[in-house]
Scaffold this motif. Structure first.
Motif, PDB file in Angstrom:
ATOM      1  N   LYS A 127      11.735  15.992  -8.787  1.00 39.84           N
ATOM      2  CA  LYS A 127      11.858  16.140  -7.335  1.00 39.84           C
ATOM      3  C   LYS A 127      13.226  16.693  -6.999  1.00 39.84           C
ATOM      4  O   LYS A 127      14.206  16.383  -7.663  1.00 39.84           O
ATOM      5  CB  LYS A 127      11.638  14.807  -6.625  1.00 39.84           C
ATOM      6  N   ASP A 130      15.205  18.780  -0.204  1.00 45.56           N
ATOM      7  CA  ASP A 130      15.135  19.963   0.655  1.00 45.56           C
ATOM      8  C   ASP A 130      15.900  19.661   1.944  1.00 45.56           C
ATOM      9  O   ASP A 130      15.574  18.707   2.676  1.00 45.56           O
ATOM     10  CB  ASP A 130      13.674  20.309   0.964  1.00 45.56           C
ATOM     11  N   LEU A 133      13.588  20.382   5.287  1.00 44.08           N
ATOM     12  CA  LEU A 133      12.615  19.332   5.594  1.00 44.08           C
ATOM     13  C   LEU A 133      13.252  17.955   5.645  1.00 44.08           C
ATOM     14  O   LEU A 133      12.629  17.009   6.139  1.00 44.08           O
ATOM     15  CB  LEU A 133      11.493  19.347   4.552  1.00 44.08           C
ATOM     16  N   LYS A 135      13.883  15.862   3.171  1.00 44.54           N
ATOM     17  CA  LYS A 135      13.168  14.887   2.343  1.00 44.54           C
ATOM     18  C   LYS A 135      13.093  15.410   0.910  1.00 44.54           C
ATOM     19  O   LYS A 135      13.402  16.577   0.635  1.00 44.54           O
ATOM     20  CB  LYS A 135      11.767  14.618   2.889  1.00 44.54           C
ATOM     21  N   TRP A 136      12.667  14.510   0.012  1.00 45.63           N
ATOM     22  CA  TRP A 136      12.518  14.885  -1.390  1.00 45.63           C
ATOM     23  C   TRP A 136      11.173  15.578  -1.584  1.00 45.63           C
ATOM     24  O   TRP A 136      10.129  15.071  -1.182  1.00 45.63           O
ATOM     25  CB  TRP A 136      12.600  13.656  -2.299  1.00 45.63           C
ATOM     26  N   VAL A 137      11.229  16.756  -2.232  1.00 44.32           N
ATOM     27  CA  VAL A 137      10.025  17.588  -2.424  1.00 44.32           C
ATOM     28  C   VAL A 137       9.758  17.712  -3.919  1.00 44.32           C
ATOM     29  O   VAL A 137      10.700  17.939  -4.704  1.00 44.32           O
ATOM     30  CB  VAL A 137      10.222  18.990  -1.802  1.00 44.32           C
ATOM     31  N   LYS A 143       1.589  19.227  -3.915  1.00 45.73           N
ATOM     32  CA  LYS A 143       2.458  18.760  -2.836  1.00 45.73           C
ATOM     33  C   LYS A 143       3.621  19.705  -2.598  1.00 45.73           C
ATOM     34  O   LYS A 143       4.173  19.774  -1.498  1.00 45.73           O
ATOM     35  CB  LYS A 143       2.966  17.353  -3.134  1.00 45.73           C
ATOM     36  N   ARG A 144       3.993  20.436  -3.641  1.00 47.49           N
ATOM     37  CA  ARG A 144       5.032  21.453  -3.483  1.00 47.49           C
ATOM     38  C   ARG A 144       4.537  22.576  -2.568  1.00 47.49           C
ATOM     39  O   ARG A 144       5.272  23.049  -1.691  1.00 47.49           O
ATOM     40  CB  ARG A 144       5.389  22.019  -4.863  1.00 47.49           C
ATOM     41  N   ALA A 147       4.554  21.394   0.975  1.00 44.40           N
ATOM     42  CA  ALA A 147       5.910  21.384   1.508  1.00 44.40           C
ATOM     43  C   ALA A 147       6.362  22.787   1.899  1.00 44.40           C
ATOM     44  O   ALA A 147       7.078  22.965   2.911  1.00 44.40           O
ATOM     45  CB  ALA A 147       6.869  20.771   0.494  1.00 44.40           C
ATOM     46  N   GLU A 148       5.947  23.794   1.125  1.00 42.06           N
ATOM     47  CA  GLU A 148       6.299  25.175   1.457  1.00 42.06           C
ATOM     48  C   GLU A 148       5.657  25.599   2.770  1.00 42.06           C
ATOM     49  O   GLU A 148       6.255  26.336   3.568  1.00 42.06           O
ATOM     50  CB  GLU A 148       5.879  26.105   0.313  1.00 42.06           C
ATOM     51  N   LYS A 151       7.577  24.103   5.522  1.00 40.84           N
ATOM     52  CA  LYS A 151       8.910  24.689   5.637  1.00 40.84           C
ATOM     53  C   LYS A 151       8.846  26.085   6.232  1.00 40.84           C
ATOM     54  O   LYS A 151       9.653  26.434   7.124  1.00 40.84           O
ATOM     55  CB  LYS A 151       9.565  24.707   4.253  1.00 40.84           C
TER      56      LYS A 151
END
Length: 347
Positions: A127, A130, A133, A135-137, A143-144, A147-148, A151
């Motif tokens: 992880k 970021d 965001l 938070k931890w990505v 899930k990556r 998150a993109e 973002k």
């Protein structure tokens, strides 16, 4: 005295159960400790083998096993988990194999380059934080991608691009191109590891492919139809590709079975031995009958040649007298002095 004698005999029987560890052989046995193999070159005793076969073979096996155990105890030992373990040396006996032993995996183009330049692979964290965001990505995984999307919910269109350009679709196409490029590189690494000549992708010019490769490609393309190229028209002075491996590329062509099968090595060797030992001569009945007839005909010809010729027999073809033409109907003359046969008159 009888009690003492009985005790001594009982003790002697107990000692006979445990034979000594020293074994004497007329010829020294060849021992390969690496494969735990012992070869006994001494001849068998035919008399003992005929009288007590089981006992003789058991005693012989025991002696040879004792020699192998003695050789193992001479090796360097160490204690592992309250057990004494001996480290076996490299085997000296070469055992036959059905398949080639697997070698080390060849390096890819990047691994070879990294080894030459001294580049070491660094382990990435699972992880990363970021800042956008907050938070931890995850570094990898679905899930990556989520998150993109969170973002980059909006993308800027460059000034030199069409204002109606879909930047999200363009980003997806760029990612698909990278995936395809990685797949091509993976296939090239496999081809390079197997040492197979492969032309470059795209236009196959004279510097990339030879005339035989182009001719093979044309032949395979023409035969890749429902009729296997039977009704395809040909150019004037066109040649067909020939050589090793061309028929295997044509769809529907018969392929030779591989000599290596999925059958275990032991069963394959047993089938080979059975096919050699149980081979019976094939009898061609028709050929045997024709040979018998030929022998009988030759015997008859030989017998007829040895027999003397009969007198007054039939004359040859050249000795036949010339005969006149047959007279036509109702125009011939009856032989004088010959009476005609009385027959039934027709109405």
């Amino acid at each position: 005295m009888d009690v003492v004698k009985a005790v001594l005999e009982k003790h002697q029987k107990e000692l006979d159960k445990y034979k000594p560890i020293t074994v004497e052989k007329h010829l020294e046995c060849r021992i390969d400790v690496g494969t735990l193999l012992i070869t006994d070159p001494n001849d068998l005793d035919d008399r003992q083998l005929a009288d007590n076969k089981e006992e003789y073979l058991s005693a012989l096996t025991r002696d040879n096993t004792q020699l192998l155990v003695n050789a193992i105890w001479e090796l360097q030992t160490e204690r592992v988990d309250e057990s004494i373990v001996a480290k076996l040396p490299e085997p000296t006996t070469v055992l036959p194999r059905l398949r080639k032993p697997p070698g080390p995996r060849p390096l890819t183009k990047w691994e070879k380059f990294a080894k030459e330049k001294g580049i070491t692979k660094k382990k990435k964290d699972k992880k990363t934080y970021d800042d956008v965001l907050d938070k931890w990505v995850p570094t990898y995984g679905f899930k990556r991608a989520e998150a993109e999307k969170d973002k980059e919910w909006v993308l800027e269109v460059p000034q030199n691009a069409d204002p109606n350009t879909d930047m999200f679709q363009k980003k997806i196409d760029l990612r698909n191109e990278k995936v395809a490029k990685n797949e091509i590189q993976r296939m090239k690494n496999i081809v390079r590891a197997k040492k197979i000549e492969m032309p470059r992708s795209g236009y196959l010019g004279p510097e990339a492919a030879s005339s035989n490769q182009l001719l093979t490609a044309v032949t395979v393309a023409k035969s890749s139809t429902a009729s296997v190229g039977k009704f395809q028209s040909k150019l004037p002075k066109e040649k067909e590709a020939r050589g090793l491996g061309v028929k295997e590329l044509i769809p529907g062509g018969k392929r030779k079975a591989s000599h290596i099968s999925a059958q275990p090595e032991r069963e394959a060797n047993l089938d080979l031995i059975k096919s050699v030992l149980n081979k019976k001569p094939k009898l061609d009945v028709e050929k045997a009958i024709s040979l018998q007839k030929q022998d009988e005909r030759m015997e008859r010809e030989a017998d007829s040649a040895n027999k003397p010729a009969k007198k007054g027999g039939k004359k040859g073809k050249g000795s036949r007298k010339a005969v006149g033409k047959k007279p036509k109907g109702h125009q011939g003359q009856r032989a004088p002095g010959k009476k005609g046969q009385a027959g039934r008159k027709r109405r």
